[in-house]
Design a protein around this motif. Structure first.
Motif, PDB file in Angstrom:
ATOM      1  N   ARG A 195       0.813  -1.229   0.000  1.00 24.15           N
ATOM      2  CA  ARG A 195       0.000   0.000   0.000  1.00 24.15           C
ATOM      3  C   ARG A 195       0.844   1.277   0.000  1.00 24.15           C
ATOM      4  O   ARG A 195       1.805   1.348  -0.737  1.00 24.15           O
ATOM      5  CB  ARG A 195      -0.998  -0.028   1.160  1.00 24.15           C
ATOM      6  N   ASN A 239      -6.162  -1.508  11.890  1.00 29.99           N
ATOM      7  CA  ASN A 239      -6.530  -1.305  10.483  1.00 29.99           C
ATOM      8  C   ASN A 239      -8.042  -1.088  10.402  1.00 29.99           C
ATOM      9  O   ASN A 239      -8.728  -1.122  11.424  1.00 29.99           O
ATOM     10  CB  ASN A 239      -6.075  -2.464   9.588  1.00 29.99           C
ATOM     11  N   ALA A 284     -10.349  -2.962   9.111  1.00 33.04           N
ATOM     12  CA  ALA A 284     -11.110  -4.165   9.457  1.00 33.04           C
ATOM     13  C   ALA A 284     -11.315  -4.220  10.976  1.00 33.04           C
ATOM     14  O   ALA A 284     -12.410  -4.525  11.466  1.00 33.04           O
ATOM     15  CB  ALA A 284     -10.377  -5.410   8.967  1.00 33.04           C
ATOM     16  N   LEU A 332     -13.958  -1.643  12.061  1.00 40.64           N
ATOM     17  CA  LEU A 332     -15.323  -2.147  11.870  1.00 40.64           C
ATOM     18  C   LEU A 332     -15.711  -3.120  12.974  1.00 40.64           C
ATOM     19  O   LEU A 332     -16.797  -3.036  13.546  1.00 40.64           O
ATOM     20  CB  LEU A 332     -15.388  -2.912  10.543  1.00 40.64           C
ATOM     21  N   ILE A 374     -14.308  -7.251   0.493  1.00 40.66           N
ATOM     22  CA  ILE A 374     -13.465  -6.117   0.176  1.00 40.66           C
ATOM     23  C   ILE A 374     -12.136  -6.535  -0.444  1.00 40.66           C
ATOM     24  O   ILE A 374     -11.463  -5.764  -1.094  1.00 40.66           O
ATOM     25  CB  ILE A 374     -13.275  -5.260   1.448  1.00 40.66           C
ATOM     26  N   PHE A 433     -12.000 -10.794   2.879  1.00 39.80           N
ATOM     27  CA  PHE A 433     -12.544 -10.014   3.994  1.00 39.80           C
ATOM     28  C   PHE A 433     -13.962  -9.560   3.636  1.00 39.80           C
ATOM     29  O   PHE A 433     -14.158  -8.731   2.766  1.00 39.80           O
ATOM     30  CB  PHE A 433     -11.635  -8.816   4.267  1.00 39.80           C
ATOM     31  N   VAL A 459     -21.372   0.945   3.496  1.00 42.00           N
ATOM     32  CA  VAL A 459     -20.010   0.485   3.213  1.00 42.00           C
ATOM     33  C   VAL A 459     -19.682   0.944   1.808  1.00 42.00           C
ATOM     34  O   VAL A 459     -20.397   0.616   0.861  1.00 42.00           O
ATOM     35  CB  VAL A 459     -19.900  -1.056   3.301  1.00 42.00           C
ATOM     36  N   ASP A 464     -18.577   3.262   6.682  1.00 42.31           N
ATOM     37  CA  ASP A 464     -17.239   2.752   6.353  1.00 42.31           C
ATOM     38  C   ASP A 464     -16.897   3.283   4.963  1.00 42.31           C
ATOM     39  O   ASP A 464     -17.390   2.765   3.968  1.00 42.31           O
ATOM     40  CB  ASP A 464     -17.251   1.219   6.369  1.00 42.31           C
ATOM     41  N   GLY A 501     -13.936   3.311   3.600  1.00 40.93           N
ATOM     42  CA  GLY A 501     -12.829   2.588   2.966  1.00 40.93           C
ATOM     43  C   GLY A 501     -11.531   3.374   2.978  1.00 40.93           C
ATOM     44  O   GLY A 501     -10.674   3.184   3.825  1.00 40.93           O
ATOM     45  N   SER A 542      -9.293   3.598   6.325  1.00 35.91           N
ATOM     46  CA  SER A 542      -7.933   3.060   6.440  1.00 35.91           C
ATOM     47  C   SER A 542      -6.908   4.188   6.489  1.00 35.91           C
ATOM     48  O   SER A 542      -7.101   5.238   5.884  1.00 35.91           O
ATOM     49  CB  SER A 542      -7.592   2.186   5.232  1.00 35.91           C
ATOM     50  N   ASP A 560      -3.751   3.595   5.331  1.00 39.61           N
ATOM     51  CA  ASP A 560      -2.724   3.365   4.313  1.00 39.61           C
ATOM     52  C   ASP A 560      -3.280   3.266   2.896  1.00 39.61           C
ATOM     53  O   ASP A 560      -2.653   2.693   2.015  1.00 39.61           O
ATOM     54  CB  ASP A 560      -1.888   2.125   4.665  1.00 39.61           C
ATOM     55  N   LYS A 561      -4.493   3.783   2.691  1.00 40.35           N
ATOM     56  CA  LYS A 561      -4.993   3.868   1.318  1.00 40.35           C
ATOM     57  C   LYS A 561      -4.789   5.317   0.844  1.00 40.35           C
ATOM     58  O   LYS A 561      -3.669   5.793   0.895  1.00 40.35           O
ATOM     59  CB  LYS A 561      -6.452   3.412   1.270  1.00 40.35           C
ATOM     60  N   ALA A 614      -3.453   1.527   9.437  1.00 36.86           N
ATOM     61  CA  ALA A 614      -4.247   1.971  10.578  1.00 36.86           C
ATOM     62  C   ALA A 614      -5.711   1.952  10.191  1.00 36.86           C
ATOM     63  O   ALA A 614      -6.050   1.930   9.005  1.00 36.86           O
ATOM     64  CB  ALA A 614      -3.849   3.395  10.983  1.00 36.86           C
TER      65      ALA A 614
HETATM   66  C1  PLP Z   1     -10.030  -1.567   2.427  1.00 32.50           C
HETATM   67  C2  PLP Z   1     -11.356  -1.539   3.088  1.00 32.50           C
HETATM   68  C3  PLP Z   1     -11.544  -2.106   4.348  1.00 32.50           C
HETATM   69  C4  PLP Z   1     -10.429  -2.818   5.074  1.00 32.50           C
HETATM   70  O1  PLP Z   1      -9.463  -1.908   5.477  1.00 32.50           O
HETATM   71  P1  PLP Z   1      -8.036  -2.407   6.034  1.00 32.50           P
HETATM   72  O2  PLP Z   1      -7.399  -1.138   6.493  1.00 32.50           O
HETATM   73  O3  PLP Z   1      -7.359  -3.061   4.907  1.00 32.50           O
HETATM   74  O4  PLP Z   1      -8.325  -3.343   7.155  1.00 32.50           O
HETATM   75  C5  PLP Z   1     -12.793  -2.036   4.923  1.00 32.50           C
HETATM   76  N1  PLP Z   1     -13.819  -1.435   4.283  1.00 32.50           N
HETATM   77  C6  PLP Z   1     -13.677  -0.871   3.053  1.00 32.50           C
HETATM   78  C7  PLP Z   1     -14.862  -0.239   2.402  1.00 32.50           C
HETATM   79  C8  PLP Z   1     -12.444  -0.899   2.420  1.00 32.50           C
HETATM   80  O5  PLP Z   1     -12.295  -0.353   1.210  1.00 32.50           O
END
Ligand code: PLP
Length: 456
Positions: free
Chosen positions: A93, A148, A150, A153, A176, A180, A221, A254, A256, A288, A290-291, A298
């Motif tokens: 990432r 993170n 996940a 949530l 996702i 997951f 979501v 959420d 993302g 997240s 790290d996106k 985180a």
């Molecule tokens: C990527 C993502 C997650 C998971 O996030 P992590 O930081 O990888 O645990 C959860 N929900 C959505 C909508 C996401 O795009």
């Protein structure tokens, strides 16, 4: 002729161990080296048992050195990402800013005030280091960051919705990535998932009709890694906020990717931002680190102070807490946004905002350095990481044409060299995108590709 026992020809473990080169392999970790020598002698026995000639002592020593080279080095190592996918989950990432890396190193090298109140001289809280910057950035009342998204949530649903119902659009009960799945997280948290609507259409009245006395929350979501194209309809977060308030249930969002910057200015579709979600009345917003935020791994939760407080007190909060290095890196990343310097300092945004002219300049220079058959072609980079799934950024790429077997071999050579390089193969072309390559890696990249071509 005497029928010699071929195993007799194999050297003993001790004689290999006494070899100078084996001796030089490790200092003080003799037991690990002995294990490796045993492994190499065993491999030799196996090959003898298959009717092959016994290897010489020298060959076994070579095997030992080969195994040791792998064993004595971490398997996790840097890679040059020439795929053009900016948030590449398999390649780790978001790369971090220099400030973030320095902040992480600084708190890791020695001690820190992680849970120590320097003013009072006593116990403090690890949560304070991120909360004030998140408040200033997003206008939230309170915030908590965990391992993170996940975990975020899982923590939010466990602390707030256990034993109750959470209503979610059928089109958002998604997987996702990496298996997951939102429904599975719900199951873990012991919240009951109530799916409403259909895969492509969910109306506000579907949510409204599903609310019962057991309903704790409505949840959105962000369907980040796919897009339902065509005849679709999903309720806006503003409508959901209004409904949640009217019916006195929570709204959990959420989103993302923690996007704090408007994406349309780069010709990309709008990503939901933290600020607009809070403004719409979401009680908790999760994302997240790290996106698109461009920080370390985180999961950040912002929203109502009373709810965040419940999350902090929940036993799971300890199980999913962040470590000090990530807290330091995330704080440094968030400060870039607060100072208005994110586009210049956060690598993810440097890459997104890189002009086509800059990619062209880089590509031409790399192609020139490599020489034939490398050439510059039009192409596109991707955001990746489940963010903006169909969005591409126009880019100039280095292209090397060849047949399937040749390209597979070349790509493998690039991946397995001293410095690993990962590109992408499209049809009969290996493509290298300079957008995701750090400036300091551009010259080495050209040199590595040139050498790999010469060896192929
Ligand atoms: C990527 C993502 C997650 C998971 O996030 P992590 O930081 O990888 O645990 C959860 N929900 C959505 C909508 C996401 O795009």
């Amino acid at each position: 002729m005497v029928n010699e026992n071929p195993y007799r020809a194999l050297p003993s473990v001790d004689s290999i161990l006494s070899d100078e080169r084996v001796h030089a392999l490790a200092d003080g970790s003799a037991s690990a080296v002995t294990e490796i020598v045993r492994e190499a002698v065993e491999l030799a026995r196996i090959s003898v048992s298959q009717g092959k000639r016994p290897p010489t002592e020298d060959q076994i020593v070579e095997t030992v050195i080969g195994i040791a080279r792998l064993a004595f080095q971490p398997s996790l190592r840097p890679v040059i990402n020439a795929t053009g996918v900016i948030i590449h989950t398999n390649l780790g990432r978001a790369p971090l800013s220099d400030d973030a890396i320095e902040a992480m190193a600084a708190v890791s090298r020695g001690y820190s005030n992680l849970e120590f109140d320097l003013e009072a001289g006593g116990r403090g809280s690890r949560f304070v280091h991120l909360e004030s910057v998140l408040r200033r950035l997003t206008g939230t009342e309170a915030a908590i960051a965990v391992n993170n998204n996940a975990s975020a949530l899982l923590l939010a649903l466990s602390a707030l919705a256990q034993g109750g119902e959470v209503i979610i659009s059928r089109g958002q009960a998604v997987e996702i990535g990496g298996g997951f799945r939102i429904p599975d997280v719900m199951l873990q948290s012991k919240a009951r998932l109530v799916e409403v609507g259909t895969t492509n259409r969910t109306y506000l009245r579907d949510y409204d009709a599903a609310i019962t006395e057991n309903t704790i929350a409505l949840m959105r979501v962000h369907a980040s890694n796919f897009r339902v194209v065509g005849f679709t309809d999903s309720t806006t977060i503003v409508d959901l906020g209004t409904l949640a308030r009217e019916r006195d249930v929570l709204l959990l969002d959420d989103i993302g990717s923690g996007c704090l910057i408007e994406t349309p200015q780069f010709g990309l579709a709008p990503e939901p931002t933290v600020q607009e979600s809070l403004a719409a009345g979401a009680d908790l917003v999760m994302f997240s680190g790290d996106k698109l935020l461009g920080g370390p791994q985180a999961g950040i939760i912002v929203g109502r102070a009373d709810l965040i407080d419940k999350l902090r007190r929940h036993p799971l909060a300890r199980a999913v807490r962040m470590d000090k290095a990530s807290i330091a890196g995330l704080a440094a990343t968030l400060l870039h946004y607060l100072r208005g310097e994110a586009l210049d300092k956060v690598p993810v945004w440097q890459m997104i905002s890189m002009s086509l002219a800059e990619t062209e300049k880089r590509t031409k220079s790399i192609a020139r350095e490599i020489g034939a058959p490398a050439k510059a072609v039009d192409g596109c980079s991707m955001i990746g990481g489940g963010s903006l799934p169909e969005e591409g950024l126009a880019s100039k790429l280095v292209a090397i044409e060849g047949d399937g077997a040749y390209l597979t071999d070349l790509a493998r050579r690039l991946r397995t060299g001293d410095t690993a390089v990962v590109g992408r193969i499209e049809r009969d072309t290996l493509l290298l995108d300079p957008r995701t390559v750090r400036k300091a890696e551009l010259k080495p990249l050209a040199t590595i590709v040139k050498a790999a071509l010469a060896a192929s």
